[in-house]
Design an enzyme around this catalytic site. Structure first.
Site, PDB file in Angstrom:
ATOM      1  N   LYS A   1       3.339   0.567   3.130  1.00 47.47           N
ATOM      2  CA  LYS A   1       2.817  -0.401   4.146  1.00 47.47           C
ATOM      3  C   LYS A   1       3.057  -1.556   3.332  1.00 47.47           C
ATOM      4  O   LYS A   1       2.550  -1.722   2.235  1.00 47.47           O
ATOM      5  CB  LYS A   1       1.431  -0.169   4.405  1.00 47.47           C
ATOM      6  CG  LYS A   1       1.385   0.920   5.531  1.00 47.47           C
ATOM      7  CD  LYS A   1      -0.019   0.880   5.958  1.00 47.47           C
ATOM      8  CE  LYS A   1      -0.343   2.321   6.715  1.00 47.47           C
ATOM      9  NZ  LYS A   1      -1.548   2.855   6.184  1.00 47.47           N
TER      10      LYS A   1
ATOM     11  N   HIS B   1     -17.666   1.795   8.222  1.00 46.32           N
ATOM     12  CA  HIS B   1     -16.126   1.677   8.101  1.00 46.32           C
ATOM     13  C   HIS B   1     -15.541   2.928   8.873  1.00 46.32           C
ATOM     14  O   HIS B   1     -15.630   3.959   8.248  1.00 46.32           O
ATOM     15  CB  HIS B   1     -15.523   1.439   6.939  1.00 46.32           C
ATOM     16  CG  HIS B   1     -13.881   1.291   7.087  1.00 46.32           C
ATOM     17  ND1 HIS B   1     -13.316   0.202   6.679  1.00 46.32           N
ATOM     18  CD2 HIS B   1     -13.052   2.194   7.277  1.00 46.32           C
ATOM     19  CE1 HIS B   1     -12.163   0.607   6.898  1.00 46.32           C
ATOM     20  NE2 HIS B   1     -11.816   1.757   7.275  1.00 46.32           N
TER      21      HIS B   1
ATOM     22  N   ARG C   1     -10.833  15.143   8.014  1.00 49.32           N
ATOM     23  CA  ARG C   1     -11.504  15.542   6.933  1.00 49.32           C
ATOM     24  C   ARG C   1     -12.739  16.212   7.399  1.00 49.32           C
ATOM     25  O   ARG C   1     -13.528  15.625   8.308  1.00 49.32           O
ATOM     26  CB  ARG C   1     -11.619  14.295   6.102  1.00 49.32           C
ATOM     27  CG  ARG C   1     -10.374  13.981   5.321  1.00 49.32           C
ATOM     28  CD  ARG C   1     -10.637  12.832   4.139  1.00 49.32           C
ATOM     29  NE  ARG C   1      -9.532  12.001   3.986  1.00 49.32           N
ATOM     30  CZ  ARG C   1      -9.357  10.935   3.897  1.00 49.32           C
ATOM     31  NH1 ARG C   1     -10.394  10.138   4.324  1.00 49.32           N
ATOM     32  NH2 ARG C   1      -8.242  10.467   3.529  1.00 49.32           N
TER      33      ARG C   1
ATOM     34  N   HIS D   1     -12.844   2.817   0.292  1.00 49.87           N
ATOM     35  CA  HIS D   1     -13.017   1.608   1.209  1.00 49.87           C
ATOM     36  C   HIS D   1     -13.865   0.414   0.734  1.00 49.87           C
ATOM     37  O   HIS D   1     -14.313  -0.191   1.578  1.00 49.87           O
ATOM     38  CB  HIS D   1     -13.717   1.928   2.706  1.00 49.87           C
ATOM     39  CG  HIS D   1     -12.867   2.977   3.226  1.00 49.87           C
ATOM     40  ND1 HIS D   1     -13.646   3.993   4.229  1.00 49.87           N
ATOM     41  CD2 HIS D   1     -11.749   3.409   3.742  1.00 49.87           C
ATOM     42  CE1 HIS D   1     -12.640   4.961   4.688  1.00 49.87           C
ATOM     43  NE2 HIS D   1     -11.517   4.351   4.431  1.00 49.87           N
TER      44      HIS D   1
ATOM     45  N   GLY E   1     -12.850   4.786  10.519  1.00 46.41           N
ATOM     46  CA  GLY E   1     -11.306   4.827  11.150  1.00 46.41           C
ATOM     47  C   GLY E   1     -11.066   6.228  10.959  1.00 46.41           C
ATOM     48  O   GLY E   1     -11.888   6.963  10.939  1.00 46.41           O
ATOM     49  N   ASN E   2      -9.752   6.501  10.733  1.00 51.55           N
ATOM     50  CA  ASN E   2      -9.301   7.542  10.531  1.00 51.55           C
ATOM     51  C   ASN E   2      -9.859   8.175   9.525  1.00 51.55           C
ATOM     52  O   ASN E   2     -10.497   9.413   9.393  1.00 51.55           O
ATOM     53  CB  ASN E   2      -7.893   7.895  10.486  1.00 51.55           C
ATOM     54  CG  ASN E   2      -7.458   9.256  10.775  1.00 51.55           C
ATOM     55  OD1 ASN E   2      -7.945   9.786  11.416  1.00 51.55           O
ATOM     56  ND2 ASN E   2      -6.207   9.435  10.126  1.00 51.55           N
ATOM     57  N   GLY E   3      -9.935   7.540   8.291  1.00 55.06           N
ATOM     58  CA  GLY E   3     -11.021   7.770   7.319  1.00 55.06           C
ATOM     59  C   GLY E   3     -12.194   6.759   7.526  1.00 55.06           C
ATOM     60  O   GLY E   3     -12.229   5.931   8.083  1.00 55.06           O
TER      61      GLY E   3
ATOM     62  N   GLY F   1     -10.832   1.016  12.976  1.00 59.00           N
ATOM     63  CA  GLY F   1     -10.423   1.239  14.323  1.00 59.00           C
ATOM     64  C   GLY F   1     -11.504   1.726  15.344  1.00 59.00           C
ATOM     65  O   GLY F   1     -11.443   1.329  16.626  1.00 59.00           O
TER      66      GLY F   1
ATOM     67  N   GLU G   1      -8.191  -5.442   5.000  1.00 59.76           N
ATOM     68  CA  GLU G   1      -7.942  -5.111   3.672  1.00 59.76           C
ATOM     69  C   GLU G   1      -6.718  -5.791   2.883  1.00 59.76           C
ATOM     70  O   GLU G   1      -6.855  -6.114   1.721  1.00 59.76           O
ATOM     71  CB  GLU G   1      -8.169  -3.329   3.531  1.00 59.76           C
ATOM     72  CG  GLU G   1      -9.360  -2.935   3.873  1.00 59.76           C
ATOM     73  CD  GLU G   1      -9.212  -1.534   4.219  1.00 59.76           C
ATOM     74  OE1 GLU G   1      -8.746  -1.005   5.310  1.00 59.76           O
ATOM     75  OE2 GLU G   1      -9.591  -0.508   3.250  1.00 59.76           O
TER      76      GLU G   1
ATOM     77  N   ASN H   1     -13.688  -0.830  17.923  1.00 62.40           N
ATOM     78  CA  ASN H   1     -13.188  -0.900  19.416  1.00 62.40           C
ATOM     79  C   ASN H   1     -14.136   0.334  20.222  1.00 62.40           C
ATOM     80  O   ASN H   1     -14.002   0.115  21.512  1.00 62.40           O
ATOM     81  CB  ASN H   1     -11.727  -0.243  19.346  1.00 62.40           C
ATOM     82  CG  ASN H   1     -10.731  -1.312  18.689  1.00 62.40           C
ATOM     83  OD1 ASN H   1     -10.699  -2.339  19.366  1.00 62.40           O
ATOM     84  ND2 ASN H   1     -10.199  -1.112  17.497  1.00 62.40           N
TER      85      ASN H   1
ATOM     86  N   ARG I   1      -2.715  -2.095  -3.348  1.00 60.44           N
ATOM     87  CA  ARG I   1      -3.555  -1.362  -2.854  1.00 60.44           C
ATOM     88  C   ARG I   1      -3.759  -0.298  -3.990  1.00 60.44           C
ATOM     89  O   ARG I   1      -2.813   0.729  -3.877  1.00 60.44           O
ATOM     90  CB  ARG I   1      -3.887  -0.690  -1.653  1.00 60.44           C
ATOM     91  CG  ARG I   1      -5.134  -0.179  -1.394  1.00 60.44           C
ATOM     92  CD  ARG I   1      -5.040   0.291   0.190  1.00 60.44           C
ATOM     93  NE  ARG I   1      -6.538   0.916   0.623  1.00 60.44           N
ATOM     94  CZ  ARG I   1      -6.850   1.296   1.718  1.00 60.44           C
ATOM     95  NH1 ARG I   1      -6.073   1.062   2.678  1.00 60.44           N
ATOM     96  NH2 ARG I   1      -8.206   1.835   1.601  1.00 60.44           N
TER      97      ARG I   1
ATOM     98  N   GLY J   1     -14.821   1.749  14.869  1.00 60.14           N
ATOM     99  CA  GLY J   1     -15.943   0.928  14.728  1.00 60.14           C
ATOM    100  C   GLY J   1     -15.643  -0.417  15.605  1.00 60.14           C
ATOM    101  O   GLY J   1     -16.566  -1.115  16.279  1.00 60.14           O
TER     102      GLY J   1
ATOM    103  N   ASN K   1       0.692  -1.066  -0.004  1.00 63.06           N
ATOM    104  CA  ASN K   1       0.044  -0.202  -0.172  1.00 63.06           C
ATOM    105  C   ASN K   1       0.869   1.294   0.156  1.00 63.06           C
ATOM    106  O   ASN K   1       1.462   1.640   0.954  1.00 63.06           O
ATOM    107  CB  ASN K   1      -0.964  -0.172   1.066  1.00 63.06           C
ATOM    108  CG  ASN K   1      -1.894   1.103   1.393  1.00 63.06           C
ATOM    109  OD1 ASN K   1      -1.813   1.971   0.575  1.00 63.06           O
ATOM    110  ND2 ASN K   1      -2.671   1.318   2.481  1.00 63.06           N
TER     111      ASN K   1
HETATM  112  P1  AMP Z   1      -7.864   3.240  11.576  1.00 61.92           P
HETATM  113  O1  AMP Z   1      -7.903   4.163  10.610  1.00 61.92           O
HETATM  114  O2  AMP Z   1      -9.034   1.955  11.130  1.00 61.92           O
HETATM  115  O3  AMP Z   1      -6.577   2.449  11.866  1.00 61.92           O
HETATM  116  O4  AMP Z   1      -8.563   3.622  12.865  1.00 61.92           O
HETATM  117  C1  AMP Z   1      -7.914   4.548  13.592  1.00 61.92           C
HETATM  118  C2  AMP Z   1      -9.051   5.372  14.713  1.00 61.92           C
HETATM  119  O5  AMP Z   1      -9.209   4.259  15.589  1.00 61.92           O
HETATM  120  C3  AMP Z   1      -8.373   6.240  15.762  1.00 61.92           C
HETATM  121  O6  AMP Z   1      -9.061   7.290  15.871  1.00 61.92           O
HETATM  122  C4  AMP Z   1      -7.983   5.679  16.895  1.00 61.92           C
HETATM  123  O7  AMP Z   1      -8.087   6.350  17.959  1.00 61.92           O
HETATM  124  C5  AMP Z   1      -9.527   4.743  16.901  1.00 61.92           C
HETATM  125  N1  AMP Z   1      -9.024   3.424  18.001  1.00 61.92           N
HETATM  126  C6  AMP Z   1      -8.080   2.569  17.830  1.00 61.92           C
HETATM  127  N2  AMP Z   1      -8.299   1.799  18.928  1.00 61.92           N
HETATM  128  C7  AMP Z   1      -9.217   2.195  19.614  1.00 61.92           C
HETATM  129  C8  AMP Z   1      -9.723   1.908  20.829  1.00 61.92           C
HETATM  130  N3  AMP Z   1      -9.368   0.866  21.671  1.00 61.92           N
HETATM  131  N4  AMP Z   1     -10.694   2.654  21.520  1.00 61.92           N
HETATM  132  C9  AMP Z   1     -11.344   3.671  20.634  1.00 61.92           C
HETATM  133  N5  AMP Z   1     -10.840   3.976  19.561  1.00 61.92           N
HETATM  134  C10 AMP Z   1      -9.795   3.345  19.139  1.00 61.92           C
END
Ligand code: AMP
Length: 399
Positions: free
Chosen positions: A14, A209, A242, A181, A211-213, A332, A386, A336, A92, A334, A7
């Site tokens: 990555k 999904h 964003r 995604h 995460g950061n995105g 991340g 992914e 956690n 990717r 969703g 990636n």
């Molecule tokens: P990703 O881009 O899918 O890797 O997700 C990153 C996001 O997931 C960041 O905002 C992290 O703070 C959040 N994240 C990861 N682990 C946890 C956790 N245990 N509790 C809350 N947020 C988390």
């Protein structure tokens, strides 16, 4: 069969090396970062061994990839005895435009199209192409496959992807909703149906999904029918940095007031906005949660805005799908962040969403049903992967 998954970003690579015989196994993985900067970073983690991190300047992608390959066959650190044991490379690729409704084995024509799409994905496609061309030089006889973030969404009906601007911009420049995604949305929907013993062809699914995105997709009978990201990944939900959906008039007003040029506007909506911009604290949800627990009201506001937007999309997509069987949280956040999941699902009983709050509160990074047994809509967390999807597609297409 061993597959190297790459990636490539503009300053990072990555990577994961997977053995795809019988059960997939990650043999090694890591990241090359800060390519082109005075101080580069290289991490490497082989299966069953400690992670290694090295700081050294990495002038360009080709040097970064060379470092990865040399480490994979290093007599002490490596997991392969020779590069001949890499059977295929999967990349990717961010944007497949309307050219690629599916993954593709790389050839001259595919490269020309990925290059042309650099026009509409200038931050991603040129770096992805660089990764492909460098690998062709380093491993000339190894087949390579491109897996696109956009492919799964090529089934959107036209009414879902045409913007309310003069049609000529779609015809002349391909300006439309593409969505991103896609590998993740498809993977978690199929995985959930497999776990539940459901046939995806009779189901209506909303995949979140986060995460950061972050993006949300409406899936009808296994096909994406709408998704929240657009022509670029800046559309839809408020994200880490964003902005997500925004009144364009407000943006024009800010640009006039602050005398921003187009580059500065681009940085504003992609890098300085989202929960980072609202909170002034962080784009990271763990840091936001800590700040909120310490009484920071803007951190709480940022979390509330994020959850509100996710809820809005679930409502909108329930309407588009004419009902929902399953809502999936992944990424991340969703997988956690139980607070966000609870805030999204609160007061959705009218729709049939009812969380078991105790199960929700202890669920992290696992495939778990969160809804109560009597709820009309199932809610689940499903872990996404992914790289595994890219490796599976690479195996499928490289023979
Ligand atoms: P990703 O881009 O899918 O890797 O997700 C990153 C996001 O997931 C960041 O905002 C992290 O703070 C959040 N994240 C990861 N682990 C946890 C956790 N245990 N509790 C809350 N947020 C988390």
């Amino acid at each position: 069969m061993n597959v190297l998954v790459l990636n490539c970003g503009s300053s990072s690579i990555k990577y994961q090396l997977l053995s795809m015989d019988a059960q997939p196994v990650i043999l090694a993985k890591g990241i090359v970062e800060k390519i082109g900067l005075p101080c580069g970073n290289f991490t490497y983690k082989a299966e069953g061994r400690d992670k290694i991190a090295i700081e050294q300047p990495i002038a360009d992608h080709s040097i970064g990839m060379d470092l990865i390959l040399k480490t994979l066959v290093d007599p002490k650190l490596g997991v392969l005895s020779s590069l001949n044991e890499i059977n295929a490379v999967g990349h990717r690729v961010a944007h497949g435009g309307e050219y690629f409704p599916e993954s593709v084995k790389i050839d001259k024509e595919a490269k020309a199209k990925i290059k042309a799409l650099g026009e509409i994905a200038p931050l991603h496609n040129p770096a992805n192409l660089k990764g492909i061309e460098t690998m062709e030089q380093l491993l000339p006889s190894v087949p390579q496959v491109a897996v696109f973030d956009t492919s799964f969404h090529q089934t959107l009906p036209k009414k879902a992807y045409i913007y309310g601007i003069p049609y000529e911009y779609y015809e002349k420049y391909g300006v439309r909703k593409y969505g991103f995604h896609g590998t993740s949305h498809k993977f978690v929907a199929e995985k959930a149906c497999n776990l539940l013993g459901w046939d995806i062809r009779d189901k209506k699914i909303i995949t979140c999904h986060l995460g950061n995105g972050a993006s949300i997709t409406a899936i009808d009978k296994g096909k994406s029918v709408d998704t929240s990201m657009g022509f670029t990944p800046v559309a839809g939900l408020v994200m880490g940095t964003r902005a997500g959906d925004l009144d364009l008039g407000a943006l024009i007003y800010i640009a006039q007031k602050e005398k921003l040029d187009l580059n500065e506007i681009n940085t504003l909506v992609n890098k300085k906005s989202g929960v980072q911009g609202i909170s002034g604290v962080s784009s990271d949800f763990r840091e936001l949660t800590t700040a909120w627990e310490n009484g920071n009201e803007r951190a709480q506001l940022a979390l509330d805005v994020f959850a509100y937007h996710v809820k809005q999309y679930i409502g909108a997509y329930a309407a588009i799908l004419n009902g929902v069987d399953l809502v999936i949280f992944t990424g991340g956040i969703g997988e956690n962040d139980f607070y966000i999941r609870e805030a999204v699902c609160e007061n959705m009983e009218f729709l049939g969403i009812k969380l078991d709050k105790k199960i929700n509160a202890v669920t992290r990074g696992a495939d778990v049903t969160l809804s109560t047994p009597d709820a009309a809509i199932k809610v689940m967390t499903i872990t996404t992967d992914e790289e595994l999807v890219i490796a599976m597609e690479t195996v499928r297409l490289s023979h």
